[in-house]
Design an enzyme around this catalytic site. Structure first.
Site, PDB file in Angstrom:
ATOM      1  N   LYS A 150       0.824  -1.213   0.000  1.00  0.00           N
ATOM      2  CA  LYS A 150       0.000   0.000   0.000  1.00  0.00           C
ATOM      3  C   LYS A 150       0.864   1.272   0.000  1.00  0.00           C
ATOM      4  CE  LYS A 150      -3.960  -2.102  -0.096  1.00  0.00           C
ATOM      5  NZ  LYS A 150      -3.550  -3.440  -0.503  1.00  0.00           N
TER       6      LYS A 150
HETATM    7  C1  LIG Z   1      -9.956  -3.419  -1.870  1.00  0.00           C
HETATM    8  C2  LIG Z   1      -9.288  -4.113  -0.723  1.00  0.00           C
HETATM    9  N1  LIG Z   1      -9.960  -4.258   0.429  1.00  0.00           N
HETATM   10  C3  LIG Z   1      -9.411  -4.841   1.508  1.00  0.00           C
HETATM   11  C4  LIG Z   1      -8.128  -5.329   1.468  1.00  0.00           C
HETATM   12  C5  LIG Z   1      -7.559  -6.010   2.677  1.00  0.00           C
HETATM   13  O1  LIG Z   1      -6.495  -5.285   3.217  1.00  0.00           O
HETATM   14  P1  LIG Z   1      -5.616  -5.936   4.382  1.00  0.00           P
HETATM   15  O2  LIG Z   1      -4.615  -6.848   3.726  1.00  0.00           O
HETATM   16  O3  LIG Z   1      -4.972  -4.780   5.073  1.00  0.00           O
HETATM   17  O4  LIG Z   1      -6.536  -6.678   5.272  1.00  0.00           O
HETATM   18  C6  LIG Z   1      -7.377  -5.225   0.281  1.00  0.00           C
HETATM   19  C7  LIG Z   1      -6.008  -5.750   0.244  1.00  0.00           C
HETATM   20  O5  LIG Z   1      -5.214  -5.537  -0.585  1.00  0.00           O
HETATM   21  C8  LIG Z   1      -7.971  -4.596  -0.835  1.00  0.00           C
HETATM   22  O6  LIG Z   1      -7.305  -4.471  -1.998  1.00  0.00           O
END
Ligand SMILES: Cc1ncc(COP(=O)(O)O)c(C=O)c1O
Length: 394
Positions: A197
């Site tokens: 990110k």
């Molecule tokens: C659109 C979206 N939502 C949620 C997530 C989940 O993020 P995390 O890995 O921090 O839980 C991601 C992960 O890349 C994502 O691309």
């Protein structure tokens, strides 16, 4: 590893180095910040986490930031707060990562997978409105690739009186009609600080909101639903007793990771400016490829520039392009495989009224090009040239 975020003009890449799709930008300052916490005697959630929350709250201009172990944990928390009866329906764009929908499944809700806008690949307001007419109990929208959801999505949910959770995994720094996306007037915004990110703590996330009750719930829910966290219990003046207020999760962010996020945050605007430079370079390099489209078609000024997504010309065999680019030293990715194509979702989710024709029409065409702050303009030129060659247009 870099010692500071590189200037795009300061191009030291060589034609033989691979252009990696995504890589964390870790500086010496980041290492110092993390090491200090490791030496401090307190490595789990504590003062670093509180400081990160305060800094992000200032940046986002929102009263409450609750740091979490991931965006997924933040989404789970936001859904738990809705306290909807099992079997309730929740609208989710089919063009997203699985956790946008699974967070609701874990709370007994049934995902209704909705189509997206052909320009942004964000949740389509008309598809949402039709699903609401047929009966939806809540909505999760995604600010895909860092581009804000259309204001109509907010209006449609508000008019129908249903809660709307913002999946802001890609959207730290995104601007919409309300300012910086931060969950203003919605059922919370959920950010990710995952390794790829724009700002990373390795794993991590945050729930942000202007709703005092949601914030209080999230502070407890992220740590098993306890009434008091370890920082409040073990400080010299702390109170040891605690109660259990809800069946929460283990979703707190340790100080070791919060320190990395804080250190990154100090140069966040600089990193964002570099992303914008790289995105503009891609757009200039690839503008004349016949049949190739950018997502969105025109650069969105409010975008956080999380992903550089293109739609390959119709009829292009994407796997061959990916393979050729890999041979040329450029790695790519795909965001996303639509949820309705996955085995589990086919059995357990429904598709909204009108189906998902837009997602179907672009799902074999979408390609994400390398975009991160270890890249230089020269890297972007090489990635662009590799795409041209892979398409047979060089
Ligand atoms: C659109 C979206 N939502 C949620 C997530 C989940 O993020 P995390 O890995 O921090 O839980 C991601 C992960 O890349 C994502 O691309």
């Amino acid at each position: 590893m870099t010692t500071s975020t590189p200037s795009p003009a300061d191009d030291q890449s060589t034609a033989t180095e691979p252009v990696i799709f995504a890589a964390p930008d870790i500086t010496d300052d980041d290492l110092v910040a993390v090491t200090e916490v490791l030496r401090s005697g307190w490595i789990t959630t504590g003062s670093e986490c509180l400081a990160l929350e305060a800094e992000l709250a200032g940046y986002l201009d929102i009263p409450h930031v609750v740091a979490m172990s991931s965006c997924t944990a933040a989404l789970e928390t936001a859904v738990a707060y809705l306290d909807l009866p099992a079997g309730s329906t929740i609208g989710v764009p089919t063009w997203t990562f699985v956790s946008s929908a699974l967070c609701a499944v874990h709370h007994g809700l049934k995902p209704v997978l909705l189509d997206v806008d052909p320009d942004t690949l964000n949740l389509a307001p008309d598809a949402l409105a039709r699903a609401i007419d047929e009966g939806l109990d809540a909505v999760i929208g995604v600010h895909f690739a860092g581009v804000a959801l259309a204001p109509e999505v907010h209006t449609v949910c508000a008019d129908a009186g249903i809660p709307f959770i913002e999946d802001a995994a890609h959207a730290l720094g995104t601007r919409d009609h309300r300012g910086r996306v931060a969950g203003q007037g919605t059922a919370g915004a959920c950010f990710s600080f995952y390794a790829t990110k724009n700002l990373t703590s390795g794993e991590g996330g945050a729930l942000t909101t202007d709703d005092d009750d949601l914030a209080a719930f999230a502070r407890s829910f992220r740590l098993h639903g306890l009434s008091r966290d370890a920082w409040a219990r073990y400080r010299p003046d702390g109170e040891a007793a605690y109660d259990v207020l809800a069946p929460g999760i283990k979703g707190n962010l340790p100080d070791v990771l919060a320190a990395l996020a804080r250190s990154q945050f100090q140069r966040f605007e600089q990193m964002q400016a570099l992303r914008r430079t790289l995105v503009q370079r891609y757009r200039a390099n690839l503008a004349d490829i016949e049949g190739l489209r950018f997502v969105p078609g025109e650069l969105d000024e409010g975008s956080a520039d999380h992903l550089m997504v293109v739609l390959l010309p119709e009829g292009t065999h994407r796997p061959r392009v990916v393979e050729r680019m890999r041979d040329l030293g450029v790695s790519t990715s795909v965001h996303f495989q639509p949820l309705h194509r996955f085995h589990w979702f086919q059995q357990h989710a429904q598709v909204g009224p009108g189906g998902t024709p837009v997602a179907e029409s672009v799902m074999f065409q979408a390609l994400s090009l390398p975009l991160h702050t270890n890249l230089t303009v020269g890297d972007v030129d090489r990635a662009s040239a590799a795409l041209l060659e892979a398409l047979g247009r060089s």
